[in-house]
Write an enzyme that holds these catalytic residues in place. Structure first.
Site, mmCIF file in Angstrom:
data_model
loop_
_atom_site.group_PDB
_atom_site.id
_atom_site.type_symbol
_atom_site.label_atom_id
_atom_site.label_comp_id
_atom_site.label_asym_id
_atom_site.label_seq_id
_atom_site.Cartn_x
_atom_site.Cartn_y
_atom_site.Cartn_z
ATOM 1 N N TRP A 189 34.575 -119.877 89.118
ATOM 2 C CA TRP A 189 35.485 -119.051 90.049
ATOM 3 C C TRP A 189 36.814 -119.404 88.768
ATOM 4 O O TRP A 189 36.753 -119.922 88.319
ATOM 5 C CB TRP A 189 35.688 -119.036 90.875
ATOM 6 N N GLU A 231 31.423 -116.523 91.289
ATOM 7 C CA GLU A 231 32.404 -115.792 92.602
ATOM 8 C C GLU A 231 33.511 -115.121 92.519
ATOM 9 O O GLU A 231 34.596 -115.072 91.617
ATOM 10 C CB GLU A 231 32.879 -117.454 93.265
ATOM 11 N N LYS A 233 36.412 -112.276 93.656
ATOM 12 C CA LYS A 233 37.521 -112.628 95.281
ATOM 13 C C LYS A 233 38.202 -111.262 95.402
ATOM 14 O O LYS A 233 38.541 -110.300 94.654
ATOM 15 C CB LYS A 233 39.142 -113.786 95.313
ATOM 16 N N ASP A 264 32.652 -115.501 99.202
ATOM 17 C CA ASP A 264 32.769 -116.371 100.007
ATOM 18 C C ASP A 264 33.566 -116.244 100.696
ATOM 19 O O ASP A 264 34.789 -115.098 101.056
ATOM 20 C CB ASP A 264 34.178 -117.017 98.005
ATOM 21 N N HIS A 267 36.959 -113.867 100.816
ATOM 22 C CA HIS A 267 37.916 -113.588 99.739
ATOM 23 C C HIS A 267 37.848 -111.923 100.163
ATOM 24 O O HIS A 267 37.440 -110.975 99.396
ATOM 25 C CB HIS A 267 36.623 -113.542 98.268
ATOM 26 N N HIS A 291 30.130 -119.394 100.181
ATOM 27 C CA HIS A 291 31.645 -120.557 100.540
ATOM 28 C C HIS A 291 31.870 -119.938 101.645
ATOM 29 O O HIS A 291 32.490 -119.768 101.754
ATOM 30 C CB HIS A 291 32.459 -120.319 99.598
ATOM 31 N N ASP A 299 45.717 -116.690 103.100
ATOM 32 C CA ASP A 299 45.428 -117.568 102.552
ATOM 33 C C ASP A 299 43.833 -117.521 102.832
ATOM 34 O O ASP A 299 43.663 -116.975 103.727
ATOM 35 C CB ASP A 299 45.779 -119.022 103.211
ATOM 36 N N ASP A 301 41.931 -120.649 102.533
ATOM 37 C CA ASP A 301 41.212 -121.235 102.886
ATOM 38 C C ASP A 301 41.243 -122.824 103.935
ATOM 39 O O ASP A 301 41.286 -123.804 103.260
ATOM 40 C CB ASP A 301 41.539 -122.653 101.675
ATOM 41 N N ASP A 331 34.302 -124.685 101.352
ATOM 42 C CA ASP A 331 35.252 -124.464 100.071
ATOM 43 C C ASP A 331 36.635 -124.128 100.681
ATOM 44 O O ASP A 331 37.289 -122.849 102.016
ATOM 45 C CB ASP A 331 34.928 -123.225 99.334
#
Ligand code: RNT
Ligand code: ZN
Length: 424
Positions: A189, A231, A233, A264, A267, A291, A299, A301, A331
């Protein structure tokens, strides 16, 4: 605190309840325990890494906020914390390392010169804990990432540094895979992108493609031991307007280069269903990496909880019986709460979603759908949510010999008092 007698009694009722819907709970427990989840090393230290601290670094798209005491300050503390976490988790786990967790002793070794031996201590730990290792080149938190561009940087020398780093990461991954006799997924990533509207969206994408092509041109790396994933995003810190490695970029790149695509859960656009993408990608991609994460506003995460996005993702895997085509990694990073607690909550939630998928009365739902009884399909889907999966979960924990319910909290409290409180 649930007593073991109560857990068994509740489980027996739950088992009969599920059996009425054609679901074998014993089988679901066995399968749920066997699926590996790759713990991310970076919740333990707030994504700081173990390199000698440098001045004036831009985080490079990653930022962990909060100041809860007890952050792991070195490799030994990280391993101690991770061992504690493993003790509290049911089922099979792996560890997902980032390159900046290299331990190079007194010698400063830059990322383009990293070698497998710089991870010997992690490898020993993995052998002791009997967990497989996964890996990630670290394309952020470095002076050559300060411009917000790495593999797509306009300066050829900077691109070359990151290409060299990526190639080193592949050799390290292959070493892990071979040593542990378990393929190591090496996930790429990059933070590359722009805060505001770029005049040229083409050139950086072309450079990114060319840099990856240069990385994967190294055919000496054994691709059964090192399995590369990429990965994408939607946006990141400092790349709000333009992300070079968008989802489409990587989905096309992975497919055309025979690499694994990583999705992810944090994302994507907030109203986009990542679950719906599974049956699309799996028409074309052999495997996927996920992920698990939780997006909250800007955010991506937050600590994973058992929310609809995570549940629906694994429901799709269950309904498509795609368990052997999905690799699961975590993640998230939250420095505002006890970090051991964060790990346990997020990993347990992920495994609960796996279990919930395995407990889905998919066969009945599909039969109702096939027969044109749409109301029955929907009614059963609704009812399935009310079935006592929690009793099955507690039984799963009991069989794995880890605390059921929220009993693990007591062990985290003890560890906080005995170990974490002694740290700055
Ligand atoms: C960043 C990506 C990436 C990182 C880790 C630390 O947006 O999700 O996976 O979180 O590599
Ligand atoms: Zn990720």
């Amino acid at each position: 605190m649930p007593s073991s007698k109560n857990i068994s009694a509740a489980y027996k009722l739950a088992r009969d309840n599920y059996a009425d819907f054609g679901v074998d709970t014993d089988k679901a427990i066995r399968k749920a325990l066997s699926i590996p989840i790759s713990l991310h090393s970076w919740q333990a230290d707030d994504v700081r890494g173990l390199e000698t601290p440098r001045e004036g670094l831009d985080g490079g798209g990653i930022m962990s906020t909060g100041g809860y005491p007890g952050r792991a300050r070195n490799g030994d503390e990280m391993r101690s914390d991770l061992s504690k976490v493993l003790d509290l988790l049911p089922g099979k786990q792996r560890l997902n390392l980032h390159a900046f967790y290299a331990e190079t002793g007194k010698k400063v070794v830059d990322r383009d010169a990293l070698e497998p031996r710089h991870f010997n201590r992690w490898l020993d730990w993995a052998k002791t804990e009997k967990v497989g290792l996964d890996f990630n080149p670290t394309y952020f938190a470095h002076p050559l990432a300060n411009d917000g561009y790495t593999l797509a940087h306009r300066d050829k020398k900077i691109r070359q540094f990151w290409i060299d780093h990526a190639q080193a990461s592949r050799r390290i991954s292959a070493h892990f895979g071979k040593q542990l006799k378990s393929p190591c997924i090496n996930n790429h990533w990059v933070p590359d992108g722009a805060k505001d509207v770029p005049a040229d969206r083409f050139a950086p994408r072309q450079r990114l493609r060319d840099s990856y092509d240069a990385i994967f041109a190294d055919t000496k790396v054994n691709r059964t031991h090192c399995v590369d994933a990429v990965e994408g995003k939607l946006f990141g810190l400092g790349s709000e307007e333009y992300v070079v490695g968008s989802q489409e970029f990587y989905s096309n790149y992975a497919l055309s280069r025979n690499l694994m695509l990583c999705l992810d859960l944090g994302h994507f656009h907030p109203t986009e269903s990542v679950a719906d993408k599974v049956s699309t990608h799996l028409q074309f991609h052999e495997n996927l990496l996920v992920h698990t994460s939780r997006p909250v506003r800007w955010d991506s995460d937050h600590v994973v909880t058992l929310d609809d996005a995570v549940r629906n993702f694994f429901l799709e895997i269950a309904r498509g019986n795609a368990w052997n085509r999905i690799n699961i990694a975590l993640d998230f990073f939250d420095a505002s709460i006890n970090r051991i607690g964060a790990y346990v909550i997020g990993t347990r939630a992920t495994r609960q979603a796996i279990l919930a998928g395995l407990l889905d009365p998919s066969a009945q739902l599909k039969a109702a759908e096939k027969a044109g009884r749409g109301h029955e399909r929907l009614a059963l889907m609704e009812h399935a949510r009310a079935l006592p999966w929690g009793a099955v979960w507690d039984e799963l924990c009991q069989r794995a010999d880890v605390p059921a319910g929220a009993d693990w909290l007591a062990e985290v409290a003890t560890y906080e008092k005995d170990v974490l409180s002694g740290r700055d």
